[in-house]
Design a protein around this motif. Structure first.
Motif, mmCIF file in Angstrom:
data_model
loop_
_atom_site.group_PDB
_atom_site.id
_atom_site.type_symbol
_atom_site.label_atom_id
_atom_site.label_comp_id
_atom_site.label_asym_id
_atom_site.label_seq_id
_atom_site.Cartn_x
_atom_site.Cartn_y
_atom_site.Cartn_z
ATOM 1 N N GLY A 23 11.265 1.808 -5.359
ATOM 2 C CA GLY A 23 9.896 2.092 -5.409
ATOM 3 C C GLY A 23 9.840 3.441 -4.837
ATOM 4 N N ALA A 24 10.546 3.722 -3.719
ATOM 5 C CA ALA A 24 10.405 5.151 -3.023
ATOM 6 C C ALA A 24 11.031 5.908 -4.051
ATOM 7 C CB ALA A 24 11.210 4.922 -1.661
ATOM 8 N N TYR A 25 12.030 5.896 -4.663
ATOM 9 C CA TYR A 25 12.532 6.789 -5.538
ATOM 10 C C TYR A 25 11.581 7.240 -6.641
ATOM 11 C CZ TYR A 25 15.360 8.718 -9.302
ATOM 12 O OH TYR A 25 15.585 9.576 -10.205
ATOM 13 N N LEU A 57 1.618 10.545 -3.935
ATOM 14 C CA LEU A 57 2.935 9.649 -4.391
ATOM 15 C C LEU A 57 4.298 10.008 -3.494
ATOM 16 C CD1 LEU A 57 2.273 10.025 -8.411
ATOM 17 C CD2 LEU A 57 2.407 8.104 -6.930
ATOM 18 N N ARG A 58 4.169 11.350 -3.137
ATOM 19 C CA ARG A 58 5.470 11.657 -2.167
ATOM 20 C C ARG A 58 5.247 10.825 -0.885
ATOM 21 N NH1 ARG A 58 7.143 17.513 -3.779
ATOM 22 N NH2 ARG A 58 7.897 17.018 -5.821
ATOM 23 N N GLN A 59 3.855 10.920 -0.283
ATOM 24 C CA GLN A 59 3.698 10.146 0.735
ATOM 25 C C GLN A 59 3.782 8.394 0.666
ATOM 26 O OE1 GLN A 59 -0.413 11.475 1.396
ATOM 27 N NE2 GLN A 59 0.187 13.026 3.034
ATOM 28 N N LEU A 60 3.726 8.014 -0.518
ATOM 29 C CA LEU A 60 3.868 6.715 -0.706
ATOM 30 C C LEU A 60 5.412 6.432 -0.903
ATOM 31 C CD1 LEU A 60 2.758 3.969 -1.565
ATOM 32 C CD2 LEU A 60 2.855 4.767 -3.999
ATOM 33 N N GLY A 61 6.002 7.297 -1.297
ATOM 34 C CA GLY A 61 7.486 7.020 -1.449
ATOM 35 C C GLY A 61 8.045 7.214 -0.113
ATOM 36 N N MET A 63 6.401 6.242 2.639
ATOM 37 C CA MET A 63 6.275 5.211 3.439
ATOM 38 C C MET A 63 7.118 3.793 2.885
ATOM 39 S SD MET A 63 4.271 5.771 5.571
ATOM 40 C CE MET A 63 3.962 4.134 6.063
ATOM 41 N N TYR A 64 7.496 3.806 1.692
ATOM 42 C CA TYR A 64 8.185 2.912 1.060
ATOM 43 C C TYR A 64 9.753 3.018 1.734
ATOM 44 C CZ TYR A 64 5.188 1.441 -2.786
ATOM 45 O OH TYR A 64 4.292 0.439 -3.668
ATOM 46 N N PHE A 65 10.175 4.364 1.781
ATOM 47 C CA PHE A 65 11.412 4.460 2.516
ATOM 48 C C PHE A 65 11.298 4.058 4.010
ATOM 49 C CE2 PHE A 65 13.924 7.201 5.287
ATOM 50 C CZ PHE A 65 15.247 6.905 4.761
ATOM 51 N N ILE A 93 0.980 -8.867 6.343
ATOM 52 C CA ILE A 93 -0.305 -8.499 6.235
ATOM 53 C C ILE A 93 -0.223 -7.363 5.082
ATOM 54 C CG2 ILE A 93 -2.021 -7.176 7.448
ATOM 55 C CD1 ILE A 93 -1.138 -8.551 9.904
ATOM 56 N N ALA A 94 0.726 -6.433 5.005
ATOM 57 C CA ALA A 94 0.792 -5.427 4.184
ATOM 58 C C ALA A 94 1.118 -5.870 2.703
ATOM 59 C CB ALA A 94 2.166 -4.544 4.351
ATOM 60 N N ASP A 95 1.723 -7.286 2.688
ATOM 61 C CA ASP A 95 1.894 -7.872 1.374
ATOM 62 C C ASP A 95 0.534 -8.202 0.515
ATOM 63 O OD1 ASP A 95 4.599 -8.055 1.221
ATOM 64 O OD2 ASP A 95 4.721 -9.867 2.287
#
Length: 170
Positions: A23-25, A57-61, A63-65, A93-95
């Motif tokens: 997902g991060a990628y 989207l890069r911030q999301l990636g 966070m996934y990382f 909680i994040a789920d």
């Protein structure tokens, strides 16, 4: 230190971190594909991707990382159930937040599995499996629990022989 059962080790230290790195990628390096899979009708063309959207989207990636890294390495660093429980409660909680974040896609998106694409499998069943696994862990399933000691008798055991006192009088 507690012994963490293998199914939890496999899921929390390998399967979920690897899936989260995927997902991060896609969020970081394949932003246009990520948006198309998320909601094609509202996705801009790759050439017209707004700068703000690219940054988010890069911030999301990122966070996934961080989630993948923390889960894989923090949980590897200890077998302390207190640490595992605190960490996994945060992810649980994040789920729920992740599942709720998909609500704008419509209620049918949660159960219309015939029309799911790759990202939907990550958004719905994989998140539900992760949440369920965390709930099992947090409820103590498979962890052996504390063994209770039988309560000790508070009254002395009575002998069938009478107790006599001896005197040492000569």
């Amino acid at each position: 230190m507690a012994r963490i059962p293998f199914p939890y080790i496999a899921f929390f230290l390998w399967i979920e971190p690897v899936a989260t790195l995927v997902g991060a990628y896609f969020a970081w390096f394949q932003s246009d594909t990520y948006l198309q899979l998320q909601h094609a009708a509202s996705s801009p063309s790759p050439l017209a991707l707004p700068t703000g959207t690219a940054v988010v989207l890069r911030q999301l990636g990122n966070m996934y990382f961080v989630f993948a890294f923390n889960e894989a390495f923090v949980l590897r660093a200890t077998n302390d159930l207190k640490v595992w429980r605190a960490f996994l409660l945060g992810l649980l909680i994040a789920d729920f937040g992740h599942l709720y974040s998909c609500y704008p896609l419509g209620l049918q998106s949660y159960y219309d599995f015939a029309n799911w694409n790759a990202i939907d499998y990550g958004n719905y069943p994989f998140v539900v499996i992760g949440a369920s696994t965390r709930i099992l862990f947090l409820s103590g399933f498979g962890l052996g629990g504390k063994k209770r000691k039988s309560p000790k008798a508070k009254t002395p055991i009575k002998s069938s022989k009478p107790v006599t006192r001896r005197s040492h009088v000569e």
